[in-house]
Design a protein around this motif. Structure first.
Motif, PDB file in Angstrom:
ATOM      1  N   HIS A  77       0.833  -1.203   0.000  1.00  0.00           N
ATOM      2  CA  HIS A  77       0.000   0.000   0.000  1.00  0.00           C
ATOM      3  C   HIS A  77       0.873   1.260   0.000  1.00  0.00           C
ATOM      4  O   HIS A  77       0.617   2.190  -0.763  1.00  0.00           O
ATOM      5  CB  HIS A  77      -0.927  -0.010   1.215  1.00  0.00           C
ATOM      6  CG  HIS A  77      -1.868   1.140   1.242  1.00  0.00           C
ATOM      7  ND1 HIS A  77      -3.021   1.165   0.520  1.00  0.00           N
ATOM      8  CD2 HIS A  77      -1.810   2.323   1.894  1.00  0.00           C
ATOM      9  CE1 HIS A  77      -3.653   2.311   0.718  1.00  0.00           C
ATOM     10  NE2 HIS A  77      -2.931   3.021   1.559  1.00  0.00           N
ATOM     11  N   VAL A  78       1.893   1.278   0.838  1.00  0.00           N
ATOM     12  CA  VAL A  78       2.781   2.447   0.889  1.00  0.00           C
ATOM     13  C   VAL A  78       3.529   2.602  -0.436  1.00  0.00           C
ATOM     14  O   VAL A  78       3.678   3.712  -0.957  1.00  0.00           O
ATOM     15  CB  VAL A  78       3.763   2.330   2.076  1.00  0.00           C
ATOM     16  CG1 VAL A  78       4.856   3.372   1.989  1.00  0.00           C
ATOM     17  CG2 VAL A  78       3.012   2.458   3.383  1.00  0.00           C
ATOM     18  N   PHE A  79       3.982   1.488  -1.013  1.00  0.00           N
ATOM     19  CA  PHE A  79       4.736   1.551  -2.271  1.00  0.00           C
ATOM     20  C   PHE A  79       3.866   2.071  -3.411  1.00  0.00           C
ATOM     21  O   PHE A  79       4.293   2.925  -4.183  1.00  0.00           O
ATOM     22  CB  PHE A  79       5.314   0.181  -2.612  1.00  0.00           C
ATOM     23  CG  PHE A  79       6.186   0.202  -3.831  1.00  0.00           C
ATOM     24  CD1 PHE A  79       7.487   0.679  -3.762  1.00  0.00           C
ATOM     25  CD2 PHE A  79       5.708  -0.245  -5.047  1.00  0.00           C
ATOM     26  CE1 PHE A  79       8.295   0.714  -4.874  1.00  0.00           C
ATOM     27  CE2 PHE A  79       6.506  -0.215  -6.174  1.00  0.00           C
ATOM     28  CZ  PHE A  79       7.804   0.261  -6.086  1.00  0.00           C
ATOM     29  N   PHE A  80       2.635   1.558  -3.534  1.00  0.00           N
ATOM     30  CA  PHE A  80       1.805   1.920  -4.677  1.00  0.00           C
ATOM     31  C   PHE A  80       0.976   3.191  -4.468  1.00  0.00           C
ATOM     32  O   PHE A  80       0.683   3.895  -5.429  1.00  0.00           O
ATOM     33  CB  PHE A  80       0.876   0.762  -5.047  1.00  0.00           C
ATOM     34  CG  PHE A  80       1.610  -0.404  -5.637  1.00  0.00           C
ATOM     35  CD1 PHE A  80       2.234  -0.300  -6.869  1.00  0.00           C
ATOM     36  CD2 PHE A  80       1.702  -1.593  -4.951  1.00  0.00           C
ATOM     37  CE1 PHE A  80       2.925  -1.365  -7.415  1.00  0.00           C
ATOM     38  CE2 PHE A  80       2.383  -2.673  -5.483  1.00  0.00           C
ATOM     39  CZ  PHE A  80       3.001  -2.560  -6.720  1.00  0.00           C
ATOM     40  N   TYR A  81       0.585   3.489  -3.236  1.00  0.00           N
ATOM     41  CA  TYR A  81      -0.283   4.649  -2.986  1.00  0.00           C
ATOM     42  C   TYR A  81       0.390   5.779  -2.219  1.00  0.00           C
ATOM     43  O   TYR A  81      -0.170   6.860  -2.119  1.00  0.00           O
ATOM     44  CB  TYR A  81      -1.543   4.217  -2.210  1.00  0.00           C
ATOM     45  CG  TYR A  81      -2.412   3.259  -2.967  1.00  0.00           C
ATOM     46  CD1 TYR A  81      -3.173   3.675  -4.046  1.00  0.00           C
ATOM     47  CD2 TYR A  81      -2.467   1.920  -2.598  1.00  0.00           C
ATOM     48  CE1 TYR A  81      -3.968   2.779  -4.738  1.00  0.00           C
ATOM     49  CE2 TYR A  81      -3.260   1.021  -3.289  1.00  0.00           C
ATOM     50  CZ  TYR A  81      -4.003   1.458  -4.362  1.00  0.00           C
ATOM     51  OH  TYR A  81      -4.782   0.581  -5.045  1.00  0.00           O
ATOM     52  N   GLY A  82       1.551   5.519  -1.651  1.00  0.00           N
ATOM     53  CA  GLY A  82       2.230   6.543  -0.859  1.00  0.00           C
ATOM     54  C   GLY A  82       2.791   7.653  -1.731  1.00  0.00           C
ATOM     55  O   GLY A  82       3.036   7.479  -2.925  1.00  0.00           O
ATOM     56  N   ARG A  83       2.989   8.809  -1.128  1.00  0.00           N
ATOM     57  CA  ARG A  83       3.548   9.951  -1.849  1.00  0.00           C
ATOM     58  C   ARG A  83       4.658  10.570  -1.013  1.00  0.00           C
ATOM     59  O   ARG A  83       4.578  10.600   0.207  1.00  0.00           O
ATOM     60  CB  ARG A  83       2.475  11.011  -2.078  1.00  0.00           C
ATOM     61  CG  ARG A  83       1.376  10.548  -2.968  1.00  0.00           C
ATOM     62  CD  ARG A  83       0.419  11.680  -3.230  1.00  0.00           C
ATOM     63  NE  ARG A  83      -0.928  11.120  -3.114  1.00  0.00           N
ATOM     64  CZ  ARG A  83      -1.966  11.796  -2.738  1.00  0.00           C
ATOM     65  NH1 ARG A  83      -1.871  13.050  -2.419  1.00  0.00           N
ATOM     66  NH2 ARG A  83      -3.139  11.216  -2.671  1.00  0.00           N
ATOM     67  N   HIS A  84       5.665  11.070  -1.694  1.00  0.00           N
ATOM     68  CA  HIS A  84       6.723  11.822  -1.017  1.00  0.00           C
ATOM     69  C   HIS A  84       6.314  13.285  -0.946  1.00  0.00           C
ATOM     70  O   HIS A  84       5.582  13.784  -1.806  1.00  0.00           O
ATOM     71  CB  HIS A  84       8.042  11.682  -1.766  1.00  0.00           C
ATOM     72  CG  HIS A  84       8.626  10.315  -1.662  1.00  0.00           C
ATOM     73  ND1 HIS A  84       9.323   9.895  -0.567  1.00  0.00           N
ATOM     74  CD2 HIS A  84       8.600   9.258  -2.504  1.00  0.00           C
ATOM     75  CE1 HIS A  84       9.711   8.654  -0.733  1.00  0.00           C
ATOM     76  NE2 HIS A  84       9.280   8.235  -1.903  1.00  0.00           N
ATOM     77  N   ILE A  85       6.817  13.978   0.072  1.00  0.00           N
ATOM     78  CA  ILE A  85       6.407  15.372   0.236  1.00  0.00           C
ATOM     79  C   ILE A  85       7.203  16.324  -0.639  1.00  0.00           C
ATOM     80  O   ILE A  85       6.800  17.454  -0.838  1.00  0.00           O
ATOM     81  CB  ILE A  85       6.491  15.807   1.718  1.00  0.00           C
ATOM     82  CG1 ILE A  85       7.895  15.607   2.276  1.00  0.00           C
ATOM     83  CG2 ILE A  85       5.484  15.034   2.542  1.00  0.00           C
ATOM     84  CD1 ILE A  85       8.073  16.164   3.661  1.00  0.00           C
ATOM     85  N   SER A  86       8.343  15.865  -1.186  1.00  0.00           N
ATOM     86  CA  SER A  86       9.119  16.701  -2.095  1.00  0.00           C
ATOM     87  C   SER A  86      10.089  15.827  -2.879  1.00  0.00           C
ATOM     88  O   SER A  86      10.319  14.663  -2.536  1.00  0.00           O
ATOM     89  CB  SER A  86       9.896  17.769  -1.313  1.00  0.00           C
ATOM     90  OG  SER A  86      10.939  17.157  -0.565  1.00  0.00           O
ATOM     91  N   ALA A  90      12.124  12.366  -1.726  1.00  0.00           N
ATOM     92  CA  ALA A  90      12.095  11.161  -2.546  1.00  0.00           C
ATOM     93  C   ALA A  90      13.514  10.703  -2.862  1.00  0.00           C
ATOM     94  O   ALA A  90      13.842   9.519  -2.763  1.00  0.00           O
ATOM     95  CB  ALA A  90      11.313  11.408  -3.828  1.00  0.00           C
ATOM     96  N   ALA A  91      14.382  11.649  -3.215  1.00  0.00           N
ATOM     97  CA  ALA A  91      15.783  11.306  -3.496  1.00  0.00           C
ATOM     98  C   ALA A  91      16.468  10.791  -2.238  1.00  0.00           C
ATOM     99  O   ALA A  91      17.248   9.838  -2.289  1.00  0.00           O
ATOM    100  CB  ALA A  91      16.514  12.524  -4.051  1.00  0.00           C
ATOM    101  N   ARG A  92      16.182  11.400  -1.119  1.00  0.00           N
ATOM    102  CA  ARG A  92      16.776  10.963   0.144  1.00  0.00           C
ATOM    103  C   ARG A  92      16.347   9.549   0.521  1.00  0.00           C
ATOM    104  O   ARG A  92      17.090   8.797   1.143  1.00  0.00           O
ATOM    105  CB  ARG A  92      16.365  11.946   1.235  1.00  0.00           C
ATOM    106  CG  ARG A  92      17.274  11.964   2.406  1.00  0.00           C
ATOM    107  CD  ARG A  92      16.909  13.094   3.311  1.00  0.00           C
ATOM    108  NE  ARG A  92      16.706  12.504   4.632  1.00  0.00           N
ATOM    109  CZ  ARG A  92      16.184  13.115   5.642  1.00  0.00           C
ATOM    110  NH1 ARG A  92      15.748  14.347   5.509  1.00  0.00           N
ATOM    111  NH2 ARG A  92      16.071  12.530   6.793  1.00  0.00           N
TER     112      ARG A  92
END
Length: 140
Positions: A77-86, A90-92
């Motif tokens: 769920h986190v992999f497919f529906y999660g979002r990074h805040i910036s 995401a790079a970090r």
């Protein structure tokens, strides 16, 4: 904070309070158990809290239709529906892992590395599923 479309605003505050209370109860339960990096970790605590919250309130994540959370479902769920805040965050998150994969691929060769990686991943997922099956059969 994102809120489900079908929950009225007045009920939302009650649900937030119920979630906070459930996290507190789950923290008490997990503080009395032995921590295990593989089987009984923070992800298992979140799954326990989500399951208990759904039993208590009847509210779940209808978008995914998950009714019985476990660590494998939570990760998917986190992999497919999660979002990074910036982009930075995401790079970090993904850059160190990507660098590790590239370095191991160059060191071992693509076929050996990805064969070993696939075997280790299958072994880990099978272990999580077996532990979760045992946990769901135990009385709560």
């Amino acid at each position: 904070v994102a809120r489900p479309n079908d929950v009225p605003a007045a009920s939302w505050d009650e649900l937030v309070t119920a979630w906070d209370q459930q996290i507190g109860k789950t923290a008490v339960v997990f503080s009395q158990e032995n921590y295990s990096f593989i089987t009984n970790n923070c992800h298992a605590m979140v799954c326990h809290a989500l399951n208990a919250f759904q039993r208590q309130t009847g509210v779940g994540l209808e978008r995914t239709a998950v009714r019985d959370w476990n660590v494998v479902r939570l990760a998917a769920h986190v992999f497919f529906y999660g979002r990074h805040i910036s982009v930075y965050h995401a790079a970090r998150t993904w850059l160190p892992w990507s660098a590790f994969v590239v370095a191991c691929t160059l060191w071992l060769g693509p076929s050996r590395f990805f064969t070993g990686y696939a075997a280790a991943s299958a072994f880990a997922i099978a272990g999580f599923v077996l532990v979760d099956m045992r946990r769901t059969r135990e009385p709560q």
